[in-house]
Write a protein that holds these residues in place. Structure first.
Motif, mmCIF file in Angstrom:
data_model
loop_
_atom_site.group_PDB
_atom_site.id
_atom_site.type_symbol
_atom_site.label_atom_id
_atom_site.label_comp_id
_atom_site.label_asym_id
_atom_site.label_seq_id
_atom_site.Cartn_x
_atom_site.Cartn_y
_atom_site.Cartn_z
ATOM 1 N N PRO A 1 7.813 44.879 25.825
ATOM 2 C CA PRO A 1 8.077 43.466 25.556
ATOM 3 C C PRO A 1 8.632 42.702 26.759
ATOM 4 C CG PRO A 1 8.837 44.800 23.717
ATOM 5 C CD PRO A 1 8.478 45.755 24.819
ATOM 6 N N ASP A 2 9.320 43.410 27.661
ATOM 7 C CA ASP A 2 9.901 42.705 28.799
ATOM 8 C C ASP A 2 8.870 42.331 29.866
ATOM 9 O OD1 ASP A 2 9.427 45.234 29.787
ATOM 10 O OD2 ASP A 2 11.453 45.542 30.569
ATOM 11 N N LEU A 3 7.602 42.619 29.582
ATOM 12 C CA LEU A 3 6.506 42.173 30.457
ATOM 13 C C LEU A 3 5.785 40.968 29.879
ATOM 14 C CD1 LEU A 3 4.953 45.602 31.561
ATOM 15 C CD2 LEU A 3 6.220 43.979 32.987
ATOM 16 N N VAL A 4 6.309 40.426 28.777
ATOM 17 C CA VAL A 4 5.652 39.313 28.080
ATOM 18 C C VAL A 4 6.477 38.038 28.226
ATOM 19 C CG1 VAL A 4 4.742 38.468 25.892
ATOM 20 C CG2 VAL A 4 4.664 40.931 26.415
ATOM 21 N N GLY A 5 5.938 37.058 28.915
ATOM 22 C CA GLY A 5 6.567 35.745 28.998
ATOM 23 C C GLY A 5 6.083 34.862 27.872
ATOM 24 N N VAL A 6 6.889 33.864 27.513
ATOM 25 C CA VAL A 6 6.569 32.985 26.388
ATOM 26 C C VAL A 6 6.739 31.531 26.823
ATOM 27 C CG1 VAL A 6 7.104 32.375 24.000
ATOM 28 C CG2 VAL A 6 7.373 34.748 24.779
ATOM 29 N N ALA A 7 5.794 30.693 26.419
ATOM 30 C CA ALA A 7 5.878 29.256 26.707
ATOM 31 C C ALA A 7 5.484 28.479 25.463
ATOM 32 C CB ALA A 7 4.962 28.884 27.873
ATOM 33 N N SER A 8 6.278 27.468 25.124
ATOM 34 C CA SER A 8 5.995 26.628 23.965
ATOM 35 C C SER A 8 6.127 25.165 24.355
ATOM 36 C CB SER A 8 6.957 26.931 22.819
ATOM 37 O OG SER A 8 6.836 28.267 22.378
ATOM 38 N N THR A 9 5.368 24.312 23.674
ATOM 39 C CA THR A 9 5.466 22.875 23.911
ATOM 40 C C THR A 9 5.117 22.146 22.624
ATOM 41 O OG1 THR A 9 4.685 21.035 25.297
ATOM 42 C CG2 THR A 9 3.069 22.717 24.735
ATOM 43 N N GLY A 10 5.782 21.027 22.388
ATOM 44 C CA GLY A 10 5.520 20.281 21.167
ATOM 45 C C GLY A 10 6.785 19.637 20.635
ATOM 46 N N LEU A 11 6.882 19.546 19.341
ATOM 47 C CA LEU A 11 7.980 18.858 18.678
ATOM 48 C C LEU A 11 9.284 19.641 18.810
ATOM 49 C CD1 LEU A 11 8.629 16.351 16.921
ATOM 50 C CD2 LEU A 11 8.209 17.798 14.915
ATOM 51 N N ILE A 12 10.347 18.967 19.213
ATOM 52 C CA ILE A 12 11.663 19.570 19.356
ATOM 53 C C ILE A 12 12.362 19.636 17.999
ATOM 54 C CG2 ILE A 12 13.979 19.229 20.355
ATOM 55 C CD1 ILE A 12 12.557 17.883 22.742
ATOM 56 N N GLY A 13 13.063 20.738 17.748
ATOM 57 C CA GLY A 13 13.896 20.821 16.557
ATOM 58 C C GLY A 13 13.224 21.374 15.324
ATOM 59 N N SER A 14 12.022 21.936 15.475
ATOM 60 C CA SER A 14 11.334 22.555 14.342
ATOM 61 C C SER A 14 11.119 24.036 14.631
ATOM 62 C CB SER A 14 9.973 21.885 14.103
ATOM 63 O OG SER A 14 10.136 20.553 13.678
ATOM 64 N N TYR A 15 11.332 24.867 13.628
ATOM 65 C CA TYR A 15 11.148 26.306 13.796
ATOM 66 C C TYR A 15 9.660 26.648 13.872
ATOM 67 C CZ TYR A 15 16.040 26.517 12.433
ATOM 68 O OH TYR A 15 17.390 26.329 12.375
#
Length: 398
Positions: free
Chosen positions: A107-121
């Protein structure tokens, strides 16, 4: 020996696969994707300075700072996973676990990126289905899946011979609103099959960001999420590039071009924008002051509105320059709009307002300022401020 580079249609460099799917995070667009290297890749990053740093950004930053290595990136649009507390952190960890199990890596070889609405799970059931549906293909759908209010994909692909081996550098980005980076309000990625030392990669990115992504602005807002990452997996088989390598200047110039052009694409695609504004400042006492003046001009709402209306109101530019802390003599400042001189020695110059206004109708507006206080220059990029910007952001979450 240094050679020039060539631009080509967008492809992934050797050793990378990718895919994207519609996981129903939003109505009808691709929204979950990944990028996978066949081997662990050297990694470097720069990140938002917003104190509300989103979980995916913070965790990816920690991974890279610890090991400077990634093998996969998983991304989503629609939900930023920002301001989501401990649950947001757990969700990022779960995404990493799903991807790691699917690829048989840690798992420590996996980066994560998210974009969109702030404050929603994140809707994790949909995320799981999306990740499980991803395949390792040569398609470039990921460049679409990360878009939010963007109107187009932002990509650039260059090839060059490094250490006798042909290497490919592929850059892609998203960003349209909340663009006032320091670092950047966007997602930006450049991946290559060139072998580059991790410390060299990080030094180049940190240095070049100040001249590229940090010199764009759309609306003066800095996001919670975004980052620029570089990956170099070395599959091309060249000798590792370090700062002492004979091709280091070429590699640095390649990255400078890629980051500059991606930054300009983001500025041009600002929410509701109709034109790109490029400001060049010469004759400043320091480079920092030149960059600050240039960015202040492209960031001025009055200047941006004037550019939208094709109004050669140079007084707004002069006022913005004067509001900075730069050192200069107001009686020596010169200003040009699309090569039409409107100010010289701090005084108005007779010019055809009709001709100047007509020139401002073009898709790229060039503003040139000479401070005549030193030998340093700087550039910045932005866009005009339009009615559509207000419409888009007045209803973003509703």
């Amino acid at each position: 020996m240094m050679t020039e580079w060539e631009e080509q249609s967008f492809i992934w460099p050797k050793g990378y696969t990718s895919d994207a799917v519609h996981a129903k995070l939003r109505y009808s667009k691709l929204d979950v994707g990944w990028l996978v290297s066949e081997v662990p890749a050297a990694a470097a990053g720069v990140y938002t300075t917003n104190q509300f740093c989103a979980a995916p950004t913070a965790i990816t930053k920690q991974l890279i700072q610890k090991k400077h290595t990634l093998q996969a990136l998983v991304m989503n649009s629609a939900f930023a996973n920002a301001c989501t507390g401990e649950q947001g952190v757990k969700d990022v960890s779960q995404e990493q676990q799903w991807v790691a199990e699917k690829l048989a890596i840690t798992p420590d070889l996996v980066g994560v990126a998210s974009t969109g609405l702030i404050g929603s799970y994140l809707p994790m059931a949909k995320m799981e289905k999306g990740i499980q549906a991803l395949k390792q293909t040569s398609n470039t759908l990921l460049t679409e899946a990360i878009l939010t209010t963007d109107t187009k994909t932002k990509t650039l692909c260059l090839t060059a011979t490094i250490g006798g081996k042909q290497c490919t550098f592929s850059g892609f980005a998203k960003g349209s609103g909340m663009i006032h980076p320091n670092m950047a309000t966007m997602l930006g990625f450049v991946v290559t099959d060139c072998q580059i030392a991790p410390d060299c990669l990080q030094t180049m990115l940190s240095t070049l960001t100040d001249e590229t992504f940090n010199q764009i602005t759309v609306d003066g807002d800095t996001s919670t999420n975004d980052m620029v990452l570089l990956l170099a997996n070395g599959v091309a088989g060249n000798q590792e590039v370090t700062t002492e390598h004979e091709d280091y200047p070429l590699v640095k110039n390649l990255y400078h071009l890629l980051l500059t052009e991606l930054a300009k694409m983001i500025a041009r695609d600002g929410e509701g924008a109709t034109k790109l504004i490029e400001v060049t400042v010469d004759g400043a006492k320091t480079k920092k002051e030149a960059q600050a003046i240039a960015k202040a001009i492209v960031g001025s709402n009055l200047v941006k509105a004037a550019m939208f209306g094709n109004d050669p109101n140079w007084g707004r530019i002069i006022s913005t320059i004067g509001a900075t802390s730069a050192t200069f003599d107001p009686n020596k400042v010169a200003v040009q709009l699309n090569e039409i001189t409107v100010v010289a020695d701090g005084q108005p110059v007779a010019f055809s307002e009709q001709a100047a206004s007509k020139s401002l109708e073009q898709e790229i507006v060039f503003v040139h300022v000479d401070i005549n206080a030193g030998a340093h220059s700087g550039k910045a990029w932005g866009c005009d401020l339009t009615y559509d910007y207000v419409k888009i952001n007045a209803t973003y979450s509703t």
